[in-house]
Design an enzyme around this catalytic site. Sequence first.
Site, PDB file in Angstrom:
ATOM      1  N   ASP A 128       0.836  -1.194   0.000  1.00 42.11           N
ATOM      2  CA  ASP A 128       0.000   0.000   0.000  1.00 42.11           C
ATOM      3  C   ASP A 128       0.875   1.249   0.000  1.00 42.11           C
ATOM      4  O   ASP A 128       1.440   1.628   1.022  1.00 42.11           O
ATOM      5  CB  ASP A 128      -0.916   0.004   1.228  1.00 42.11           C
ATOM      6  CG  ASP A 128      -1.847   1.191   1.229  1.00 42.11           C
ATOM      7  OD1 ASP A 128      -2.868   1.143   0.521  1.00 42.11           O
ATOM      8  OD2 ASP A 128      -1.539   2.188   1.931  1.00 42.11           O
ATOM      9  N   TYR A 135       3.871   9.485   0.199  1.00 39.13           N
ATOM     10  CA  TYR A 135       4.863   8.805   1.028  1.00 39.13           C
ATOM     11  C   TYR A 135       6.283   9.071   0.548  1.00 39.13           C
ATOM     12  O   TYR A 135       7.240   8.868   1.297  1.00 39.13           O
ATOM     13  CB  TYR A 135       4.603   7.291   1.070  1.00 39.13           C
ATOM     14  CG  TYR A 135       3.238   6.906   1.575  1.00 39.13           C
ATOM     15  CD1 TYR A 135       2.415   7.819   2.246  1.00 39.13           C
ATOM     16  CD2 TYR A 135       2.746   5.624   1.379  1.00 39.13           C
ATOM     17  CE1 TYR A 135       1.155   7.467   2.695  1.00 39.13           C
ATOM     18  CE2 TYR A 135       1.486   5.255   1.839  1.00 39.13           C
ATOM     19  CZ  TYR A 135       0.695   6.178   2.478  1.00 39.13           C
ATOM     20  OH  TYR A 135      -0.561   5.818   2.920  1.00 39.13           O
ATOM     21  N   LYS A 176      -2.046   6.001  -4.446  1.00 38.76           N
ATOM     22  CA  LYS A 176      -3.084   6.998  -4.172  1.00 38.76           C
ATOM     23  C   LYS A 176      -2.783   8.318  -4.864  1.00 38.76           C
ATOM     24  O   LYS A 176      -1.625   8.708  -5.021  1.00 38.76           O
ATOM     25  CB  LYS A 176      -3.192   7.234  -2.654  1.00 38.76           C
ATOM     26  CG  LYS A 176      -3.397   5.963  -1.850  1.00 38.76           C
ATOM     27  CD  LYS A 176      -3.457   6.249  -0.353  1.00 38.76           C
ATOM     28  CE  LYS A 176      -3.416   4.966   0.435  1.00 38.76           C
ATOM     29  NZ  LYS A 176      -2.037   4.381   0.485  1.00 38.76           N
ATOM     30  N   HIS A 203      -6.716   9.823  -2.157  1.00 36.55           N
ATOM     31  CA  HIS A 203      -6.117   9.763  -0.825  1.00 36.55           C
ATOM     32  C   HIS A 203      -6.958  10.475   0.235  1.00 36.55           C
ATOM     33  O   HIS A 203      -7.206   9.942   1.317  1.00 36.55           O
ATOM     34  CB  HIS A 203      -4.707  10.364  -0.865  1.00 36.55           C
ATOM     35  CG  HIS A 203      -3.805   9.890   0.217  1.00 36.55           C
ATOM     36  ND1 HIS A 203      -2.440   9.807   0.088  1.00 36.55           N
ATOM     37  CD2 HIS A 203      -4.071   9.472   1.480  1.00 36.55           C
ATOM     38  CE1 HIS A 203      -1.907   9.342   1.204  1.00 36.55           C
ATOM     39  NE2 HIS A 203      -2.875   9.151   2.067  1.00 36.55           N
TER      40      HIS A 203
END
Length: 321
Positions: free
Chosen positions: A44, A49, A78, A111
């Site tokens: 994921d 990130y 996302k 997101h």
Amino acid sequence: MAPVIKLNSGYDMPQVGFGLWKVDNAVASDVVYNAIKQGYRLFDGACDYGNEVECGKGVARAIAEGIVKREELFIVSKLWNTFHEGHQVEPIVRKQLADWGIDYFDLYLIHFPVALKYVDPAVRYPPGWHYEGDKIVRSNASIQETWTAFESLVEKKLTKSIGVSNFQAQLIYDLLRYAKIPPATLQIEHHPYLVQQELLNLCKAEGIAVTAYSSFGPASFLEFNMQHAVKLTPLIEDETIKSIAAKYGKNPSQVLLRWATQRGLAVIPKTTRPQLMAENFSHVEFDLSEEDIATISGFNRNIRFNQPSNYFPTELLWIFG
């Protein structure tokens, strides 16, 4: 192998995955590679990130060594808030795919249900929450505009399934009014301090699978010095959770994960330690009693950690109000 959840898109999603939030870039490639060796197949990730290139290298290494085939993996990413305008969606997806070194995502999510002003990736990537300095500027893009662009991603085979993250009930109902392709999944903060049972009921009724993040509650947020996280007893140290774990010969983290998966949710725990990787992955090998599930659900305090106002001062982003 982990059990799977059948999505409304027709695909199988592993119920136990590996979360990539806060996995340091310096170790991300090795972490993903080692997780694949441990049996994890769902990873994921997200633009925000900032580690998709490194995670992709871990995937490429595992494929090159014959440990796994691409079609055996389930890679999730996302869309960040600054790319919600319809014409911005496909270009950023193609960039993220290139970062991962793959041709398609298995699942692609919105997101957060908030659109922010576009930031060119050449200027700053990942863009973060602020347009410049501490300035937050919202965009006028609607969820409908973004979702229509998402549906085109499926048509172009850039992703197999599409879904949402951090959405609340009213917005899901609205999305279902116009969606030609309904969301396959909803990803939410979910732990005994934040059960959100009515939202889970909605998803069950509408055939939307739910993935829980932050399954261990405040543990993921202590480093941000969130006062309500610091003041709470960490769930893995709670005496009741520890007592339940001892009864089954398991550790508290396995009990917390099983509380979610036994109730039909998917989970995406992460760790860099091989022993914990294995323990988290194997948590589905026992069942909690209904009484113990009810006891853990009784911890609910409707306490949310993952919201913008907990990370920085703002009066402009009350997403969960």
